[in-house]
Design a protein around this motif. Structure first.
Motif, PDB file in Angstrom:
ATOM      1  N   MET A   1       2.230  25.541 -69.444  1.00  0.00           N
ATOM      2  CA  MET A   1       2.808  26.859 -69.750  1.00  0.00           C
ATOM      3  C   MET A   1       2.698  27.815 -68.771  1.00  0.00           C
ATOM      4  O   MET A   1       1.238  27.932 -68.153  1.00  0.00           O
ATOM      5  N   THR A   2       3.491  28.490 -68.273  1.00  0.00           N
ATOM      6  CA  THR A   2       3.298  29.512 -67.153  1.00  0.00           C
ATOM      7  C   THR A   2       3.492  30.814 -67.512  1.00  0.00           C
ATOM      8  O   THR A   2       4.723  31.118 -68.039  1.00  0.00           O
ATOM      9  N   LEU A   3       2.701  31.656 -67.475  1.00  0.00           N
ATOM     10  CA  LEU A   3       2.826  33.191 -67.706  1.00  0.00           C
ATOM     11  C   LEU A   3       3.028  33.956 -66.701  1.00  0.00           C
ATOM     12  O   LEU A   3       2.548  33.832 -65.579  1.00  0.00           O
ATOM     13  N   THR A   4       4.143  34.713 -66.815  1.00  0.00           N
ATOM     14  CA  THR A   4       4.680  35.617 -65.513  1.00  0.00           C
ATOM     15  C   THR A   4       4.459  36.935 -65.891  1.00  0.00           C
ATOM     16  O   THR A   4       4.276  37.377 -67.305  1.00  0.00           O
ATOM     17  N   ALA A   5       3.650  37.760 -65.034  1.00  0.00           N
ATOM     18  CA  ALA A   5       3.754  39.239 -65.303  1.00  0.00           C
ATOM     19  C   ALA A   5       5.023  40.208 -64.619  1.00  0.00           C
ATOM     20  O   ALA A   5       4.972  40.208 -63.407  1.00  0.00           O
ATOM     21  N   LYS A   6       5.680  40.571 -65.573  1.00  0.00           N
ATOM     22  CA  LYS A   6       6.773  41.240 -65.280  1.00  0.00           C
ATOM     23  C   LYS A   6       6.896  42.675 -66.095  1.00  0.00           C
ATOM     24  O   LYS A   6       6.340  42.582 -67.495  1.00  0.00           O
ATOM     25  N   HIS A   7       7.349  43.749 -65.723  1.00  0.00           N
ATOM     26  CA  HIS A   7       7.614  44.774 -66.574  1.00  0.00           C
ATOM     27  C   HIS A   7       8.824  44.071 -67.601  1.00  0.00           C
ATOM     28  O   HIS A   7       9.604  43.606 -67.425  1.00  0.00           O
ATOM     29  N   GLY A   8       8.290  44.882 -68.750  1.00  0.00           N
ATOM     30  CA  GLY A   8       9.314  44.408 -70.092  1.00  0.00           C
ATOM     31  C   GLY A   8       8.670  43.254 -70.478  1.00  0.00           C
ATOM     32  O   GLY A   8       9.236  42.682 -71.370  1.00  0.00           O
ATOM     33  N   PRO A  26       2.804  21.536 -80.334  1.00  0.00           N
ATOM     34  CA  PRO A  26       1.711  22.054 -81.368  1.00  0.00           C
ATOM     35  C   PRO A  26       1.299  23.159 -80.901  1.00  0.00           C
ATOM     36  O   PRO A  26       0.981  23.644 -79.429  1.00  0.00           O
ATOM     37  N   PRO A  27       0.975  24.238 -81.604  1.00  0.00           N
ATOM     38  CA  PRO A  27       0.763  25.577 -81.442  1.00  0.00           C
ATOM     39  C   PRO A  27      -0.750  25.504 -80.596  1.00  0.00           C
ATOM     40  O   PRO A  27      -0.831  26.339 -79.724  1.00  0.00           O
ATOM     41  N   LEU A  28      -1.741  24.703 -80.951  1.00  0.00           N
ATOM     42  CA  LEU A  28      -2.844  24.670 -80.141  1.00  0.00           C
ATOM     43  C   LEU A  28      -2.506  24.440 -78.590  1.00  0.00           C
ATOM     44  O   LEU A  28      -3.199  25.097 -78.025  1.00  0.00           O
ATOM     45  N   THR A  29      -1.674  23.890 -78.307  1.00  0.00           N
ATOM     46  CA  THR A  29      -1.276  23.301 -76.857  1.00  0.00           C
ATOM     47  C   THR A  29      -0.849  24.848 -76.301  1.00  0.00           C
ATOM     48  O   THR A  29      -1.438  24.838 -74.857  1.00  0.00           O
ATOM     49  N   GLU A  30      -0.069  25.509 -76.804  1.00  0.00           N
ATOM     50  CA  GLU A  30       0.400  26.457 -76.256  1.00  0.00           C
ATOM     51  C   GLU A  30      -0.531  27.646 -76.115  1.00  0.00           C
ATOM     52  O   GLU A  30      -0.686  28.376 -74.891  1.00  0.00           O
ATOM     53  N   ILE A  31      -1.259  27.719 -77.103  1.00  0.00           N
ATOM     54  CA  ILE A  31      -2.542  28.572 -77.116  1.00  0.00           C
ATOM     55  C   ILE A  31      -3.618  28.391 -75.775  1.00  0.00           C
ATOM     56  O   ILE A  31      -4.006  29.253 -75.150  1.00  0.00           O
ATOM     57  N   VAL A  32      -3.862  27.106 -75.943  1.00  0.00           N
ATOM     58  CA  VAL A  32      -4.793  26.541 -74.834  1.00  0.00           C
ATOM     59  C   VAL A  32      -4.333  26.944 -73.467  1.00  0.00           C
ATOM     60  O   VAL A  32      -5.140  27.432 -72.356  1.00  0.00           O
ATOM     61  N   GLU A  33      -3.019  26.522 -73.175  1.00  0.00           N
ATOM     62  CA  GLU A  33      -2.622  26.712 -71.958  1.00  0.00           C
ATOM     63  C   GLU A  33      -2.398  28.241 -71.583  1.00  0.00           C
ATOM     64  O   GLU A  33      -2.636  28.472 -70.364  1.00  0.00           O
ATOM     65  N   ALA A  34      -2.213  28.768 -72.470  1.00  0.00           N
ATOM     66  CA  ALA A  34      -1.800  30.376 -72.252  1.00  0.00           C
ATOM     67  C   ALA A  34      -3.372  30.922 -71.734  1.00  0.00           C
ATOM     68  O   ALA A  34      -3.406  31.856 -70.946  1.00  0.00           O
ATOM     69  N   PHE A  35      -4.416  30.578 -72.449  1.00  0.00           N
ATOM     70  CA  PHE A  35      -5.686  31.337 -72.079  1.00  0.00           C
ATOM     71  C   PHE A  35      -6.151  30.663 -70.979  1.00  0.00           C
ATOM     72  O   PHE A  35      -7.015  31.039 -70.058  1.00  0.00           O
ATOM     73  N   GLU A  36      -5.924  29.245 -70.616  1.00  0.00           N
ATOM     74  CA  GLU A  36      -6.516  28.576 -69.326  1.00  0.00           C
ATOM     75  C   GLU A  36      -5.712  29.358 -68.226  1.00  0.00           C
ATOM     76  O   GLU A  36      -6.184  29.676 -67.170  1.00  0.00           O
ATOM     77  N   GLU A 201     -10.124  18.200 -81.441  1.00  0.00           N
ATOM     78  CA  GLU A 201     -11.350  18.695 -80.926  1.00  0.00           C
ATOM     79  C   GLU A 201     -11.353  18.920 -79.248  1.00  0.00           C
ATOM     80  O   GLU A 201     -11.985  19.787 -78.956  1.00  0.00           O
ATOM     81  N   LYS A 202     -10.493  18.137 -78.439  1.00  0.00           N
ATOM     82  CA  LYS A 202     -10.249  18.306 -77.197  1.00  0.00           C
ATOM     83  C   LYS A 202      -9.701  19.729 -76.985  1.00  0.00           C
ATOM     84  O   LYS A 202     -10.269  20.435 -76.102  1.00  0.00           O
ATOM     85  N   LYS A 203      -8.647  20.265 -77.770  1.00  0.00           N
ATOM     86  CA  LYS A 203      -8.201  21.284 -77.610  1.00  0.00           C
ATOM     87  C   LYS A 203      -8.902  22.620 -77.914  1.00  0.00           C
ATOM     88  O   LYS A 203      -8.908  23.560 -77.334  1.00  0.00           O
ATOM     89  N   MET A 204      -9.611  22.466 -79.110  1.00  0.00           N
ATOM     90  CA  MET A 204     -10.457  23.393 -79.497  1.00  0.00           C
ATOM     91  C   MET A 204     -11.748  23.727 -78.375  1.00  0.00           C
ATOM     92  O   MET A 204     -11.899  24.853 -77.969  1.00  0.00           O
ATOM     93  N   LYS A 205     -12.109  22.581 -77.834  1.00  0.00           N
ATOM     94  CA  LYS A 205     -13.046  22.762 -76.786  1.00  0.00           C
ATOM     95  C   LYS A 205     -12.554  23.430 -75.591  1.00  0.00           C
ATOM     96  O   LYS A 205     -13.103  24.488 -74.736  1.00  0.00           O
TER      97      LYS A 205
END
Length: 231
Positions: A1-8, A26-36, A201-205
């Motif tokens: 998942m790639t986060l981009t920084a744009k106005h709006g 799975p939601p954990l996957t998106e959350i983990v990738e976003a915070f990474e 376990e892997k994603k929580m870590k």
């Protein structure tokens, strides 16, 4: 998942809740990738103390990642309903604020200038509460991984006591304690998260590792403005 920084980015951040609930990922996957991804933004400064003082994190990017976490609270049921409601409302405020403020620091600077950092409803106070929500999930995952208990009650109670209880009223603490009996079992939580024991376990870590520098960065922002963290 790639986060981009744009106005709006505020509108895109709010779409995160629907995205987390409707996607086949799975939601954990998106959350983990976003915070990474957030961690990568901060990582380039982590080995240089002088540069570390000038770290910046865009508010729209942070809000988008934080929005995804709301689904974790809903998976925990009644016991964390209070946290879900508070967390979602605070993230929505930050999403709206991201249309005005570019970075987390500029948001805090505005409230510092107005003397409203700790005022109810201020953006800085809401950021503090979102930070606590992220930390609550981190602590819960740590407790989840440290025990094999079928019930989540002890893990959730310990996480709540460490992160949120010191800042909540007696009435809220009492309601939370009662709600702990309605927590899903470990197995049911995994079903809700669409994970197996091994994958969870892997994603929580990964979340624990990825969220920590983000949480620490927010704390440093407050401390750099001579704002204590005991609220």
């Amino acid at each position: 998942m790639t986060l981009t920084a744009k106005h709006g980015g505020g509108t895109r951040a709010m779409d995160g809740i629907a995205m987390a609930e409707s996607t086949s990922t799975p939601p954990l996957t998106e959350i983990v990738e976003a915070f990474e991804e957030l961690g990568k933004i901060l990582q380039s400064h982590s080995h240089n103390s002088q540069r570390k003082q000038h770290q910046t994190l865009r508010l729209d990017t942070f809000s988008q990642a934080s929005t995804l976490v709301s689904i974790l609270f809903s998976c925990l049921g009644l016991a964390f309903k209070f946290a879900e409601m508070e967390y979602v409302s605070k993230v929505k405020d930050l999403v709206e604020a991201s249309r005005t403020y570019d970075t987390l620091e500029s948001l805090i600077d505005y409230d510092v200038a107005k003397g409203t950092v700790k005022s109810p409803g201020s953006h800085s106070r809401n950021l503090r509460r979102v930070r606590q929500g992220l930390d609550l999930i981190r602590a819960l995952f740590e407790q989840f991984l440290s025990t094999d208990d079928y019930s989540l009650r002890e893990a959730a109670s310990t996480a709540y006591a460490k992160v949120c209880a010191p800042y909540h009223s007696w009435a809220i603490r009492t309601a939370v304690a009662a709600g702990m009996y309605a927590l899903p079992s470990r197995d049911q939580l995994l079903v809700n998260l669409e994970e197996t024991h091994q994958s969870a376990e892997k994603k929580m870590k990964r979340y624990i590792q990825a969220s920590r520098p983000v949480i620490e960065y927010i704390d440093r922002l407050y401390l750099s403005k001579n704002i204590t963290l005991d609220w």
